[in-house]
Design a protein around this motif. Structure first.
Motif, PDB file in Angstrom:
ATOM      1  N   ARG A  50       0.842  -1.205   0.000  1.00  0.00           N
ATOM      2  CA  ARG A  50       0.000   0.000   0.000  1.00  0.00           C
ATOM      3  C   ARG A  50       0.872   1.248   0.000  1.00  0.00           C
ATOM      4  NH1 ARG A  50      -1.219   3.158   3.772  1.00  0.00           N
ATOM      5  NH2 ARG A  50      -0.647   1.734   5.439  1.00  0.00           N
ATOM      6  N   GLY A  53       2.212   2.135  -3.228  1.00  0.00           N
ATOM      7  CA  GLY A  53       1.224   2.528  -4.232  1.00  0.00           C
ATOM      8  C   GLY A  53       0.778   1.409  -5.142  1.00  0.00           C
ATOM      9  N   LEU A  54       1.048   0.173  -4.747  1.00  0.00           N
ATOM     10  CA  LEU A  54       0.673  -0.971  -5.587  1.00  0.00           C
ATOM     11  C   LEU A  54      -0.706  -1.516  -5.249  1.00  0.00           C
ATOM     12  CD1 LEU A  54       4.076  -2.878  -5.695  1.00  0.00           C
ATOM     13  CD2 LEU A  54       3.145  -1.247  -7.354  1.00  0.00           C
ATOM     14  N   VAL A  55      -1.131  -1.363  -4.001  1.00  0.00           N
ATOM     15  CA  VAL A  55      -2.472  -1.794  -3.611  1.00  0.00           C
ATOM     16  C   VAL A  55      -3.174  -0.654  -2.893  1.00  0.00           C
ATOM     17  CG1 VAL A  55      -1.810  -4.242  -3.396  1.00  0.00           C
ATOM     18  CG2 VAL A  55      -1.862  -2.798  -1.368  1.00  0.00           C
ATOM     19  N   LEU A  56      -4.487  -0.726  -2.919  1.00  0.00           N
ATOM     20  CA  LEU A  56      -5.329   0.223  -2.196  1.00  0.00           C
ATOM     21  C   LEU A  56      -6.066  -0.551  -1.126  1.00  0.00           C
ATOM     22  CD1 LEU A  56      -6.848   2.074  -5.275  1.00  0.00           C
ATOM     23  CD2 LEU A  56      -4.959   2.847  -3.821  1.00  0.00           C
ATOM     24  N   SER A  57      -6.294   0.103   0.002  1.00  0.00           N
ATOM     25  CA  SER A  57      -7.058  -0.544   1.063  1.00  0.00           C
ATOM     26  C   SER A  57      -8.337   0.241   1.288  1.00  0.00           C
ATOM     27  CB  SER A  57      -6.244  -0.636   2.351  1.00  0.00           C
ATOM     28  OG  SER A  57      -5.921   0.652   2.825  1.00  0.00           O
ATOM     29  N   GLN A  58      -9.349  -0.475   1.687  1.00  0.00           N
ATOM     30  CA  GLN A  58     -10.654   0.125   1.959  1.00  0.00           C
ATOM     31  C   GLN A  58     -11.147  -0.425   3.283  1.00  0.00           C
ATOM     32  OE1 GLN A  58     -13.387  -0.159  -1.365  1.00  0.00           O
ATOM     33  NE2 GLN A  58     -15.112  -0.412   0.028  1.00  0.00           N
ATOM     34  N   TYR A  65      -8.537  -5.235   0.238  1.00  0.00           N
ATOM     35  CA  TYR A  65      -7.439  -4.762  -0.595  1.00  0.00           C
ATOM     36  C   TYR A  65      -7.728  -5.060  -2.058  1.00  0.00           C
ATOM     37  CZ  TYR A  65      -4.876  -4.433   3.777  1.00  0.00           C
ATOM     38  OH  TYR A  65      -4.478  -4.110   5.051  1.00  0.00           O
ATOM     39  N   ARG A  66      -7.219  -4.176  -2.917  1.00  0.00           N
ATOM     40  CA  ARG A  66      -7.279  -4.401  -4.359  1.00  0.00           C
ATOM     41  C   ARG A  66      -6.055  -3.757  -4.982  1.00  0.00           C
ATOM     42  NH1 ARG A  66      -9.320   0.301  -6.869  1.00  0.00           N
ATOM     43  NH2 ARG A  66     -10.297   1.704  -5.372  1.00  0.00           N
ATOM     44  N   LEU A  67      -5.720  -4.166  -6.180  1.00  0.00           N
ATOM     45  CA  LEU A  67      -4.584  -3.566  -6.865  1.00  0.00           C
ATOM     46  C   LEU A  67      -4.887  -2.096  -7.159  1.00  0.00           C
ATOM     47  CD1 LEU A  67      -3.534  -6.329  -9.430  1.00  0.00           C
ATOM     48  CD2 LEU A  67      -2.466  -5.788  -7.233  1.00  0.00           C
ATOM     49  N   ALA A  68      -3.861  -1.276  -7.122  1.00  0.00           N
ATOM     50  CA  ALA A  68      -4.026   0.146  -7.389  1.00  0.00           C
ATOM     51  C   ALA A  68      -4.101   0.447  -8.880  1.00  0.00           C
ATOM     52  CB  ALA A  68      -2.886   0.941  -6.761  1.00  0.00           C
ATOM     53  N   GLY A  69      -3.757  -0.509  -9.701  1.00  0.00           N
ATOM     54  CA  GLY A  69      -3.794  -0.333 -11.151  1.00  0.00           C
ATOM     55  C   GLY A  69      -3.979  -1.673 -11.818  1.00  0.00           C
TER      56      GLY A  69
END
Length: 152
Positions: A50, A53-58, A65-69
């Protein structure tokens, strides 16, 4: 070159996310179970991914978690660097920062060549390549030599 357990787990976790792009955020527990990784250890890895900048957290009930791109734009090298730093170092020092003299003077060129080859492979393979099972031809060609599969 040695791939640390942390790097191996990070790549496996990222592949879990890459394999489920439409599933919405994945919970860390689900990623850990699917990849066979300790949940506690995985939390630290996901935080590193995270921060890179490779994953995003919610947060929240539907969080995770999901990939940022797109998985096609994230290389295996990106993931390894996020958790372990430089791909190749000698005694913790990046090759360009080294100097040798005497009989070892050309050793620097060897370490630079090693780093260039590691980069070429790991930067040239995306998460999407691995998930699809279609690795680049130049990578697959390296696996065709019988010696690639044995330890000397």
């Amino acid at each position: 070159m040695r791939i640390s357990a942390r790097a191996d787990y990070a790549v496996r976790a990222a592949l879990q996310l890459a394999a489920a792009p439409d599933a919405g955020p994945l919970k860390a527990e689900a990623i850990a179970d699917a990849a066979g990784i300790s949940h506690k250890f995985l939390e630290g890895i996901l935080n590193d991914l995270r921060r890179a900048g490779l994953v995003l957290s919610q947060r929240g009930a539907n969080g995770g978690y999901r990939l940022a791109g797109p998985a096609s734009s994230i290389s295996i090298a990106d993931v390894i660097r996020a958790v372990d730093g430089p791909l190749v170092s000698v005694r913790g020092v990046r090759p360009p920062d080294l100097s040798y003299s005497g009989p070892a003077a050309s050793l620097l060129w060897l370490w630079i060549a090693l780093r260039a080859n590691v980069r070429q492979i790991l930067e040239g393979v995306s998460l999407a390549d691995v998930v699809s099972g279609r690795l680049p031809a130049d990578v697959m060609a390296l696996t065709e030599a019988p010696a690639a599969w044995t330890n000397p």
